[in-house]
Scaffold this motif. Structure first.
Motif, PDB file in Angstrom:
ATOM      1  N   ASP A 187       0.828  -1.211   0.000  1.00  0.00           N
ATOM      2  CA  ASP A 187       0.000   0.000   0.000  1.00  0.00           C
ATOM      3  C   ASP A 187       0.862   1.260   0.000  1.00  0.00           C
ATOM      4  N   LEU A 188       0.218   2.386  -0.276  1.00  0.00           N
ATOM      5  CA  LEU A 188       0.922   3.659  -0.409  1.00  0.00           C
ATOM      6  C   LEU A 188       1.514   4.108   0.925  1.00  0.00           C
ATOM      7  N   PHE A 189       0.836   3.800   2.016  1.00  0.00           N
ATOM      8  CA  PHE A 189       1.336   4.195   3.330  1.00  0.00           C
ATOM      9  C   PHE A 189       2.722   3.594   3.591  1.00  0.00           C
ATOM     10  N   ASP A 190       2.841   2.275   3.401  1.00  0.00           N
ATOM     11  CA  ASP A 190       4.133   1.619   3.624  1.00  0.00           C
ATOM     12  C   ASP A 190       5.183   2.128   2.654  1.00  0.00           C
ATOM     13  N   SER A 191       4.776   2.415   1.416  1.00  0.00           N
ATOM     14  CA  SER A 191       5.714   2.919   0.421  1.00  0.00           C
ATOM     15  C   SER A 191       6.272   4.283   0.834  1.00  0.00           C
ATOM     16  N   ILE A 192       5.405   5.138   1.372  1.00  0.00           N
ATOM     17  CA  ILE A 192       5.853   6.461   1.838  1.00  0.00           C
ATOM     18  C   ILE A 192       6.839   6.316   2.991  1.00  0.00           C
ATOM     19  N   ILE A 193       6.491   5.474   3.966  1.00  0.00           N
ATOM     20  CA  ILE A 193       7.361   5.274   5.136  1.00  0.00           C
ATOM     21  C   ILE A 193       8.708   4.676   4.721  1.00  0.00           C
ATOM     22  N   ASN A 194       8.670   3.640   3.878  1.00  0.00           N
ATOM     23  CA  ASN A 194       9.914   2.992   3.444  1.00  0.00           C
ATOM     24  C   ASN A 194      10.805   3.951   2.664  1.00  0.00           C
ATOM     25  N   HIS A 195      10.190   4.771   1.821  1.00  0.00           N
ATOM     26  CA  HIS A 195      10.969   5.743   1.054  1.00  0.00           C
ATOM     27  C   HIS A 195      11.615   6.774   1.978  1.00  0.00           C
ATOM     28  N   TYR A 196      10.847   7.228   2.967  1.00  0.00           N
ATOM     29  CA  TYR A 196      11.381   8.236   3.890  1.00  0.00           C
ATOM     30  C   TYR A 196      12.547   7.664   4.709  1.00  0.00           C
ATOM     31  N   GLU A 197      12.385   6.425   5.176  1.00  0.00           N
ATOM     32  CA  GLU A 197      13.442   5.815   5.986  1.00  0.00           C
ATOM     33  C   GLU A 197      14.705   5.574   5.172  1.00  0.00           C
ATOM     34  N   ALA A 198      14.542   5.274   3.883  1.00  0.00           N
ATOM     35  CA  ALA A 198      15.702   5.004   3.033  1.00  0.00           C
ATOM     36  C   ALA A 198      16.370   6.269   2.515  1.00  0.00           C
ATOM     37  N   ASN A 199      15.602   7.357   2.367  1.00  0.00           N
ATOM     38  CA  ASN A 199      16.142   8.567   1.731  1.00  0.00           C
ATOM     39  C   ASN A 199      16.122   9.812   2.619  1.00  0.00           C
ATOM     40  N   ASP A 200      15.551   9.664   3.833  1.00  0.00           N
ATOM     41  CA  ASP A 200      15.432  10.782   4.768  1.00  0.00           C
ATOM     42  C   ASP A 200      14.627  11.944   4.189  1.00  0.00           C
ATOM     43  N   ARG A 201      13.702  11.614   3.311  1.00  0.00           N
ATOM     44  CA  ARG A 201      12.796  12.618   2.736  1.00  0.00           C
ATOM     45  C   ARG A 201      11.633  11.891   2.069  1.00  0.00           C
ATOM     46  N   GLY A 202      10.573  12.621   1.770  1.00  0.00           N
ATOM     47  CA  GLY A 202       9.426  12.037   1.099  1.00  0.00           C
ATOM     48  C   GLY A 202       9.640  11.912  -0.394  1.00  0.00           C
ATOM     49  N   PHE A 203       8.579  11.552  -1.111  1.00  0.00           N
ATOM     50  CA  PHE A 203       8.665  11.460  -2.572  1.00  0.00           C
ATOM     51  C   PHE A 203       9.022  12.824  -3.160  1.00  0.00           C
ATOM     52  N   ASP A 204       9.697  12.781  -4.302  1.00  0.00           N
ATOM     53  CA  ASP A 204       9.962  14.055  -4.983  1.00  0.00           C
ATOM     54  C   ASP A 204       8.667  14.577  -5.590  1.00  0.00           C
ATOM     55  N   GLU A 205       8.678  15.821  -5.975  1.00  0.00           N
ATOM     56  CA  GLU A 205       7.457  16.493  -6.437  1.00  0.00           C
ATOM     57  C   GLU A 205       6.853  15.796  -7.652  1.00  0.00           C
ATOM     58  N   GLN A 206       7.702  15.332  -8.579  1.00  0.00           N
ATOM     59  CA  GLN A 206       7.197  14.709  -9.805  1.00  0.00           C
ATOM     60  C   GLN A 206       6.422  13.433  -9.498  1.00  0.00           C
ATOM     61  N   LYS A 207       6.977  12.597  -8.582  1.00  0.00           N
ATOM     62  CA  LYS A 207       6.299  11.344  -8.241  1.00  0.00           C
ATOM     63  C   LYS A 207       5.011  11.614  -7.473  1.00  0.00           C
ATOM     64  N   ALA A 208       5.058  12.542  -6.517  1.00  0.00           N
ATOM     65  CA  ALA A 208       3.860  12.877  -5.747  1.00  0.00           C
ATOM     66  C   ALA A 208       2.758  13.408  -6.666  1.00  0.00           C
ATOM     67  N   LYS A 209       3.162  14.232  -7.628  1.00  0.00           N
ATOM     68  CA  LYS A 209       2.200  14.792  -8.582  1.00  0.00           C
ATOM     69  C   LYS A 209       1.565  13.685  -9.424  1.00  0.00           C
ATOM     70  N   HIS A 210       2.373  12.711  -9.848  1.00  0.00           N
ATOM     71  CA  HIS A 210       1.870  11.612 -10.679  1.00  0.00           C
ATOM     72  C   HIS A 210       0.862  10.762  -9.899  1.00  0.00           C
ATOM     73  N   ILE A 211       1.175  10.459  -8.636  1.00  0.00           N
ATOM     74  CA  ILE A 211       0.258   9.672  -7.799  1.00  0.00           C
ATOM     75  C   ILE A 211      -1.029  10.447  -7.555  1.00  0.00           C
ATOM     76  N   PHE A 212      -0.884  11.714  -7.200  1.00  0.00           N
ATOM     77  CA  PHE A 212      -2.060  12.524  -6.876  1.00  0.00           C
ATOM     78  C   PHE A 212      -2.961  12.694  -8.101  1.00  0.00           C
ATOM     79  N   SER A 213      -2.348  12.800  -9.271  1.00  0.00           N
ATOM     80  CA  SER A 213      -3.124  12.942 -10.502  1.00  0.00           C
ATOM     81  C   SER A 213      -4.004  11.712 -10.738  1.00  0.00           C
ATOM     82  N   GLN A 214      -3.469  10.517 -10.477  1.00  0.00           N
ATOM     83  CA  GLN A 214      -4.248   9.285 -10.646  1.00  0.00           C
ATOM     84  C   GLN A 214      -5.407   9.230  -9.649  1.00  0.00           C
ATOM     85  N   LEU A 215      -5.130   9.662  -8.407  1.00  0.00           N
ATOM     86  CA  LEU A 215      -6.179   9.649  -7.381  1.00  0.00           C
ATOM     87  C   LEU A 215      -7.302  10.628  -7.716  1.00  0.00           C
TER      88      LEU A 215
END
Length: 305
Positions: free
Chosen positions: A241-269
């Protein structure tokens, strides 16, 4: 390994009359199988000039190559023609040939299909003057006959998720081998949790969702109901799920998704939500935990309650 007997019941190596320049052989163990080692299936040749085989290994290759467990030496049989294998109690065949493998009248071309007890498998179809080459598979472990419910069409497997009133399990279409998820809802628990004034609220919701067809919404494949349970067969999405993906990305990169990826996900939603609203459907619980990932770039809205 596969052990074989010829058409008259003799041991491997006994002379067997052959036609159409074809031979059929299989590996046999040097020693007899141990007392506890029993075949899980038998291949019974359609053409009685060929021997039958007992399958002991979980995976068996069939074809012209001498290294195959079941060797069929014929000009129209590929080196590795097909693979027969089992996963727990489900038996599959995968075509690997140049000309296809026919199962119960349907030709497979690089496809996988579930085999049932008695399924006919044809490697070479009949031609004028020549009989077809193939066999029937007979499973030694017989299951109880199922006449109603989702188990008629689907083999229901391990649990892959659960909630307050439902379990989600993997299921496999018995005819095609395609994987799905099945959500099994306990109707009594659902009613207690939701305190619904409408006894048919759950069924009404399912009927609505069956009308939805959008690339970013989980699709309902089938629905079954009895006195205790409502079983909903759904498209299987295995990316978490998206929740785990957000947490895993943050733990691995010390930041959230970049703007382009967040925009792409939000556009689909937004696109999926707009589609639902046009159909007069509201999700009412849209959150990252209820948004599944088909792959790194595609989301699917799920769990409408």
């Amino acid at each position: 390994v596969a052990s074989c007997v010829n058409a008259k019941g003799g041991p491997k190596g006994a002379p067997v009359p052959m036609t159409q320049d074809a031979t059929w052989a299989a590996d046999s163990p040097e020693e007899e199988p141990s007392q506890g080692e029993k075949p899980w299936a038998r291949l019974v040749a359609i053409n009685q000039n060929f021997p039958g085989c007992e399958l002991l290994e979980d995976e068996v290759l069939v074809g012209r190559r001498q290294t195959n467990k079941v060797q069929v030496n014929h000009v129209n049989v590929s080196g590795i023609h097909c693979k027969i294998y089992r996963n727990d109690d489900v038996v599959f065949i995968c075509d690997m040939s140049r000309n296809g493998t026919t199962v119960e009248g349907k030709r497979l071309r690089k496809e996988t299909r579930v085999l049932e007890d008695g399924s006919e498998i044809v490697l070479v179809p009949s031609t004028k003057g020549n009989k077809k080459i193939g066999f029937h598979i007979h499973l030694t472990k017989k299951k109880r006959k199922i006449t109603t419910g989702p188990e008629v069409k689907y083999d229901i497997r391990d649990e892959i998720g659960s909630g307050a009133f439902a379990q989600v399990k993997l299921c496999i279409n018995r005819s095609t081998g395609e994987k799905f998820a099945i959500k099994i809802v306990d109707k009594k628990r659902f009613k207690l949790k939701n305190h619904s004034a409408r006894p048919d609220a759950l069924k009404s919701e399912v009927r609505i969702l069956q009308q939805l067809d959008h690339k970013n919404i989980i699709k309902i494949e089938d629905v079954y109901e009895d006195e205790e349970k409502l079983s909903i067969v759904l498209e299987l999405v295995e990316g978490g799920d998206l929740f785990d993906s957000i947490i895993n990305h943050y733990e691995a990169n010390d930041r959230g998704f970049d703007e382009q990826k967040a925009k792409h996900i939000f556009s689909q939603l937004i696109d999926a939500t707009e589609y639902m609203h046009e159909k007069k459907v509201a999700h009412r619980d849209l959150k990252p935990e209820n948004i599944l990932l088909k792959d790194a770039d595609t989301v699917k809205i799920s769990d409408f309650g």
